[in-house]
Motif scaffolding. Structure first.
Motif, PDB file in Angstrom:
ATOM      1  N   VAL A  18      82.824  27.162  49.238  1.00 41.20           N
ATOM      2  CA  VAL A  18      84.130  27.775  49.490  1.00 41.20           C
ATOM      3  C   VAL A  18      84.737  28.235  48.165  1.00 41.20           C
ATOM      4  N   ARG A  19      85.247  29.451  48.169  1.00 38.40           N
ATOM      5  CA  ARG A  19      85.919  29.958  46.962  1.00 38.40           C
ATOM      6  C   ARG A  19      87.430  30.011  47.215  1.00 38.40           C
ATOM      7  N   ILE A  20      88.181  29.290  46.400  1.00 40.71           N
ATOM      8  CA  ILE A  20      89.642  29.268  46.550  1.00 40.71           C
ATOM      9  C   ILE A  20      90.276  29.993  45.372  1.00 40.71           C
ATOM     10  N   LEU A  21      91.123  30.947  45.690  1.00 37.91           N
ATOM     11  CA  LEU A  21      91.954  31.579  44.659  1.00 37.91           C
ATOM     12  C   LEU A  21      93.300  30.865  44.643  1.00 37.91           C
ATOM     13  N   GLN A  22      93.576  30.174  43.533  1.00 40.21           N
ATOM     14  CA  GLN A  22      94.860  29.478  43.379  1.00 40.21           C
ATOM     15  C   GLN A  22      95.805  30.379  42.589  1.00 40.21           C
ATOM     16  N   ILE A  23      96.953  30.661  43.181  1.00 38.26           N
ATOM     17  CA  ILE A  23      97.920  31.555  42.544  1.00 38.26           C
ATOM     18  C   ILE A  23      99.206  30.770  42.310  1.00 38.26           C
ATOM     19  N   PRO A  39      83.616  18.859  46.256  1.00 37.03           N
ATOM     20  CA  PRO A  39      83.295  19.193  44.858  1.00 37.03           C
ATOM     21  C   PRO A  39      82.543  20.512  44.686  1.00 37.03           C
ATOM     22  N   GLU A  40      82.003  21.034  45.769  1.00 39.18           N
ATOM     23  CA  GLU A  40      81.264  22.298  45.661  1.00 39.18           C
ATOM     24  C   GLU A  40      82.199  23.506  45.622  1.00 39.18           C
ATOM     25  N   THR A  41      83.511  23.267  45.771  1.00 36.94           N
ATOM     26  CA  THR A  41      84.473  24.373  45.809  1.00 36.94           C
ATOM     27  C   THR A  41      84.519  25.108  44.476  1.00 36.94           C
ATOM     28  N   LYS A  42      84.528  26.443  44.548  1.00 39.08           N
ATOM     29  CA  LYS A  42      84.732  27.238  43.321  1.00 39.08           C
ATOM     30  C   LYS A  42      86.196  27.646  43.279  1.00 39.08           C
ATOM     31  N   ILE A  43      86.855  27.323  42.184  1.00 37.80           N
ATOM     32  CA  ILE A  43      88.287  27.617  42.069  1.00 37.80           C
ATOM     33  C   ILE A  43      88.507  28.709  41.033  1.00 37.80           C
ATOM     34  N   ILE A  44      89.228  29.723  41.450  1.00 42.71           N
ATOM     35  CA  ILE A  44      89.650  30.787  40.527  1.00 42.71           C
ATOM     36  C   ILE A  44      91.166  30.661  40.401  1.00 42.71           C
ATOM     37  N   HIS A  45      91.661  30.674  39.184  1.00 39.08           N
ATOM     38  CA  HIS A  45      93.088  30.427  38.979  1.00 39.08           C
ATOM     39  C   HIS A  45      93.768  31.667  38.428  1.00 39.08           C
ATOM     40  N   ARG A  46      94.764  32.158  39.159  1.00 42.76           N
ATOM     41  CA  ARG A  46      95.582  33.272  38.631  1.00 42.76           C
ATOM     42  C   ARG A  46      96.986  32.740  38.410  1.00 42.76           C
ATOM     43  N   ASP A  47      97.409  32.743  37.157  1.00 43.37           N
ATOM     44  CA  ASP A  47      98.709  32.186  36.816  1.00 43.37           C
ATOM     45  C   ASP A  47      99.706  33.312  36.535  1.00 43.37           C
ATOM     46  N   ASP A 105      92.946  47.367  41.102  1.00 42.42           N
ATOM     47  CA  ASP A 105      91.591  47.225  41.650  1.00 42.42           C
ATOM     48  C   ASP A 105      90.983  45.876  41.265  1.00 42.42           C
ATOM     49  N   ASP A 106      91.180  45.487  40.018  1.00 43.04           N
ATOM     50  CA  ASP A 106      90.630  44.198  39.568  1.00 43.04           C
ATOM     51  C   ASP A 106      91.269  43.037  40.340  1.00 43.04           C
ATOM     52  N   LEU A 107      92.600  43.112  40.528  1.00 38.67           N
ATOM     53  CA  LEU A 107      93.294  42.039  41.257  1.00 38.67           C
ATOM     54  C   LEU A 107      92.811  41.978  42.703  1.00 38.67           C
ATOM     55  N   ILE A 108      92.595  43.144  43.306  1.00 33.12           N
ATOM     56  CA  ILE A 108      92.110  43.177  44.695  1.00 33.12           C
ATOM     57  C   ILE A 108      90.679  42.646  44.773  1.00 33.12           C
ATOM     58  N   ASP A 109      89.818  43.029  43.816  1.00 33.34           N
ATOM     59  CA  ASP A 109      88.442  42.502  43.796  1.00 33.34           C
ATOM     60  C   ASP A 109      88.474  40.972  43.755  1.00 33.34           C
ATOM     61  N   GLU A 110      89.332  40.446  42.893  1.00 32.34           N
ATOM     62  CA  GLU A 110      89.451  38.989  42.767  1.00 32.34           C
ATOM     63  C   GLU A 110      89.957  38.381  44.073  1.00 32.34           C
ATOM     64  N   PHE A 111      90.944  39.029  44.676  1.00 35.78           N
ATOM     65  CA  PHE A 111      91.536  38.531  45.924  1.00 35.78           C
ATOM     66  C   PHE A 111      90.504  38.528  47.046  1.00 35.78           C
ATOM     67  N   LEU A 112      89.768  39.618  47.173  1.00 36.02           N
ATOM     68  CA  LEU A 112      88.804  39.743  48.275  1.00 36.02           C
ATOM     69  C   LEU A 112      87.610  38.813  48.105  1.00 36.02           C
ATOM     70  N   ALA A 113      87.311  38.430  46.874  1.00 36.04           N
ATOM     71  CA  ALA A 113      86.154  37.552  46.622  1.00 36.04           C
ATOM     72  C   ALA A 113      86.414  36.121  47.081  1.00 36.04           C
ATOM     73  N   ALA A 114      87.681  35.784  47.332  1.00 37.60           N
ATOM     74  CA  ALA A 114      88.016  34.417  47.741  1.00 37.60           C
ATOM     75  C   ALA A 114      87.929  34.266  49.257  1.00 37.60           C
ATOM     76  N   ASP A 115      87.626  33.027  49.679  1.00 35.15           N
ATOM     77  CA  ASP A 115      87.641  32.705  51.114  1.00 35.15           C
ATOM     78  C   ASP A 115      88.999  32.162  51.531  1.00 35.15           C
ATOM     79  N   ARG A 116      89.660  31.476  50.574  1.00 34.03           N
ATOM     80  CA  ARG A 116      90.938  30.826  50.870  1.00 34.03           C
ATOM     81  C   ARG A 116      91.879  31.009  49.690  1.00 34.03           C
TER      82      ARG A 116
END
Ligand SMILES: Cc1cc2nc3c(=O)[nH]c(=O)nc-3n(C[C@H](O)[C@H](O)[C@H](O)COP(=O)(O)O)c2cc1C
Length: 204
Positions: A2-7, A34-42, A78-89
């Motif tokens: 699961v890929r989570i984008l944390q904003i 623990p297998e979760t991939k977290i991407i953080h946008r602050d 475009d970059d922000l949307i790519d990042e957003f779309l790559a997440a599952d949650r």
């Protein structure tokens, strides 16, 4: 996986209640998954700029007709949307500012709500393109806007966020609203939020 984008959006750091609740959820979630991939946008610490006239022109121009100036103006979006779309949650934390959201979050939303990328316009009207996702939103409010309270009808934050994310296709949205944080009910409110976090860690 699961890929989570944390904003996170509060300009406060260690003193931010909305950040703290999102962080507590993410720590518990990561322990269990623990297998979760977290991407953080602050956005609180690194705000995105407001859109401008060139950006708006690019928004309504087909990509194959971009000039170098238009391509450059829309690149971050475009970059922000790519990042957003790559997440599952999505795990979004935000303060309530003036009955709604901070300007940095509105600016981010202006960048990611785009025709052809996150919504489509057809003969049947608008159609959200960001489907099969889940969103969890932590809000922090100084006063009490909970259902039945005197200020409930003045909550333009939850209805706005539901509307705009529904618009792009995200319909599974849960809110954990920490109300009345600037009152003697703060501890009770945070305890309720933590109970909700505990439950969601297992069933989100
Ligand atoms: C500019 C500003 C506007 C605010 N507007 C509201 C508001 O409309 N309603 C409210 O209940 N609290 C309001 N507050 C209080 C914040 O929502 C509260 O302090 C919250 O905990 C901030 O989130 P944070 O702790 O994550 O930074 C406002 C605070 C600031 C700085």
């Amino acid at each position: 996986m699961v890929r989570i984008l944390q904003i996170d959006t509060s300009p406060r750091h260690d003193r931010s209640h909305s950040r703290m609740l999102a962080r507590e959820f993410m720590e518990k979630w990561s322990d269990l998954h623990p297998e979760t991939k977290i991407i953080h946008r602050d956005l609180g610490l690194n705000p995105v700029p407001y859109i401008d006239a060139t950006w708006v022109k690019a928004k309504f121009t087909p990509p194959e007709q971009y000039t170098p100036e238009l391509a450059s103006a829309i690149e971050l979006s475009d970059d922000l949307i790519d990042e957003f779309l790559a997440a599952d949650r999505y795990v979004l934390s935000t303060p309530m500012y003036n009955f709604s959201i901070p300007a940095v979050l509105k600016s981010y939303i202006d960048h990611i709500v785009r025709p052809r990328r996150t919504f489509a316009v057809g003969s049947g009207g608008f159609q959200g393109l960001v489907t099969d996702k889940k969103m969890l939103i932590f809000t922090a409010r100084g006063s009490d806007f909970s259902p039945g309270s005197a200020f409930a009808s003045l909550d333009f934050q939850e209805p706005f966020l539901r509307t705009v994310f529904n618009f792009i296709g995200i319909t599974d949205i849960q809110f954990i609203n920490a109300n009345a944080l600037n009152s003697d009910r703060r501890d009770k409110s945070l305890a309720e939020a933590r109970t909700a976090i505990q439950d969601l860690t297992f069933c989100w």
